[in-house]
Design a protein around this motif. Structure first.
Motif, PDB file in Angstrom:
ATOM      1  N   ARG A 278       0.610 -12.663   0.433  1.00  0.00           N
ATOM      2  CA  ARG A 278      -0.844 -12.561   0.464  1.00  0.00           C
ATOM      3  C   ARG A 278      -1.468 -13.893   0.926  1.00  0.00           C
ATOM      4  N   GLN A 279      -0.946 -15.060   0.436  1.00  0.00           N
ATOM      5  CA  GLN A 279      -1.469 -16.354   0.860  1.00  0.00           C
ATOM      6  C   GLN A 279      -1.249 -16.563   2.350  1.00  0.00           C
ATOM      7  N   LYS A 280      -0.086 -16.152   2.836  1.00  0.00           N
ATOM      8  CA  LYS A 280       0.200 -16.307   4.265  1.00  0.00           C
ATOM      9  C   LYS A 280      -0.772 -15.512   5.103  1.00  0.00           C
ATOM     10  N   GLU A 281      -1.057 -14.280   4.678  1.00  0.00           N
ATOM     11  CA  GLU A 281      -1.972 -13.422   5.432  1.00  0.00           C
ATOM     12  C   GLU A 281      -3.381 -14.023   5.410  1.00  0.00           C
ATOM     13  N   GLU A 282      -3.796 -14.640   4.277  1.00  0.00           N
ATOM     14  CA  GLU A 282      -5.129 -15.236   4.208  1.00  0.00           C
ATOM     15  C   GLU A 282      -5.243 -16.452   5.142  1.00  0.00           C
ATOM     16  N   LEU A 283      -4.205 -17.321   5.228  1.00  0.00           N
ATOM     17  CA  LEU A 283      -4.212 -18.474   6.140  1.00  0.00           C
ATOM     18  C   LEU A 283      -4.305 -18.024   7.586  1.00  0.00           C
ATOM     19  N   ILE A 284      -3.550 -16.982   7.929  1.00  0.00           N
ATOM     20  CA  ILE A 284      -3.578 -16.477   9.319  1.00  0.00           C
ATOM     21  C   ILE A 284      -4.958 -15.939   9.647  1.00  0.00           C
ATOM     22  N   ALA A 285      -5.568 -15.274   8.714  1.00  0.00           N
ATOM     23  CA  ALA A 285      -6.899 -14.724   8.962  1.00  0.00           C
ATOM     24  C   ALA A 285      -7.933 -15.834   9.136  1.00  0.00           C
ATOM     25  N   ASN A 286      -7.855 -16.935   8.320  1.00  0.00           N
ATOM     26  CA  ASN A 286      -8.797 -18.046   8.455  1.00  0.00           C
ATOM     27  C   ASN A 286      -8.610 -18.777   9.783  1.00  0.00           C
ATOM     28  N   PHE A 287      -7.338 -18.986  10.192  1.00  0.00           N
ATOM     29  CA  PHE A 287      -7.063 -19.660  11.457  1.00  0.00           C
ATOM     30  C   PHE A 287      -7.638 -18.864  12.628  1.00  0.00           C
ATOM     31  N   GLN A 288      -7.457 -17.557  12.587  1.00  0.00           N
ATOM     32  CA  GLN A 288      -7.970 -16.723  13.687  1.00  0.00           C
ATOM     33  C   GLN A 288      -9.499 -16.801  13.739  1.00  0.00           C
ATOM     34  N   ALA A 289     -10.148 -16.846  12.583  1.00  0.00           N
ATOM     35  CA  ALA A 289     -11.611 -16.920  12.551  1.00  0.00           C
ATOM     36  C   ALA A 289     -12.101 -18.209  13.136  1.00  0.00           C
TER      37      ALA A 289
END
Length: 296
Positions: A278-289
């Motif tokens: 879940r933490q990995k998915e949240e970091l990827i989502a913030n980077f893309q934003a």
């Protein structure tokens, strides 16, 4: 032996020409034919005699008919026997066949199940059954009977202590208006023990048509018992509500809501979330934003 043929024919001529209440009922146009047929018969079988007697029909009529009575010889196993017979001429003779009986003496009995003679003594020979005037006549009929009776005698000596079988009551008047003797009644087929008849119900095919499949629950009330219950379990059933019973899950996926009768398919449990994933998915989502914000 009967009287001489000439004397018998004189008597017959007097009978056929008689008028009044005692007159014979034959048509005037056929009386000469009757005389010829009887004359030929007496020449061939001299042990026959001509008589006139009352004939009581099943419909209550009393007729004065001509009959020829006596014996005809047969040869059976190289021995000669005399078979007593009575030949009645019905009122529509010669267009109608004669009525012939074997007439057993007190020390004789009729053979049971004879091919051409029933229990009452009535003869059913081919010549009589297929009588066709003017080709048929009395002489050929009695000749055929002598041949048939030689191959299968209709009478035999009464054994010591013989008792006649009990006869059933008549079902009604015979279809033959000239049947002056009691007719043999047909024997109805008896049900064999342990054999079920289809027309009496209980036939498995009829049950299958009504219920579409055997019902094991009816085993205790069915004539087929345990065998019927076993058949019920082996017959495929149409789709329907599952039946209660022990669950025996089948292997492999199924497109139906159930794997079989009495087995319910349990839906799989929801997956358990992984914290690191879940933490990995949240970091990827913030980077893309952030990357999309710089491009704009």
């Amino acid at each position: 032996m009967g009287p001489p043929v000439g004397q018998a024919l004189e008597f017959l001529t007097a009978v056929l020409t008689q008028r009044g209440p005692q007159a014979v009922p034959y048509d005037e146009k056929t009386k000469w034919t009757i005389r010829e047929h009887l004359s030929d018969l007496l020449k061939m079988f001299p042990n026959l005699a001509i008589k006139v007697a009352e004939f009581h029909t099943n419909n209550g009529r009393i007729l004065h008919l001509v009959k020829s009575e006596g014996t005809i010889p047969i040869h059976y196993q190289a021995h000669k026997y005399n078979i007593p017979i009575v030949v009645w001429l019905p009122e529509r003779y010669p267009t109608q066949a004669p009525i012939v009986y074997v007439s057993p003496t007190p020390n004789m009995i009729i053979k049971t199940g004879h091919s051409f003679v029933d229990a009452s003594g009535l003869v059913h020979s081919p010549c009589i059954n297929h009588w066709l005037y003017p080709t048929s006549d009395l002489s050929s009929t009695c000749q055929e009977m002598a041949m048939l009776f030689g191959a299968e005698p209709p009478l035999y000596s009464k054994p010591p202590g013989y008792e006649p079988p009990l006869t059933t009551a008549a079902q009604g008047p015979s279809s033959n208006p000239y049947a002056g003797y009691p007719q043999q009644q047909p024997q109805h087929a008896q049900l064999q023990p342990g054999v079920q008849q289809q027309q009496l119900g209980g036939y498995p095919g009829a049950v299958a048509q009504q219920q579409q499949q055997p019902n094991a629950g009816l085993a205790s009330h069915s004539i087929w018992g345990a065998a019927y219950a076993a058949a019920a379990g082996s017959v495929a059933r149409p789709p329907g509500p599952p039946a209660a019973g022990p669950a025996t899950a089948a292997a492999g996926p199924s497109s139906s809501s159930s794997l079989g009768y009495g087995v319910q398919q349990t839906p799989p449990p929801p997956p358990v979330a992984d914290p690191k994933q879940r933490q990995k998915e949240e970091l990827i989502a913030n980077f893309q934003a952030c990357f999309l914000g710089l491009i704009e």
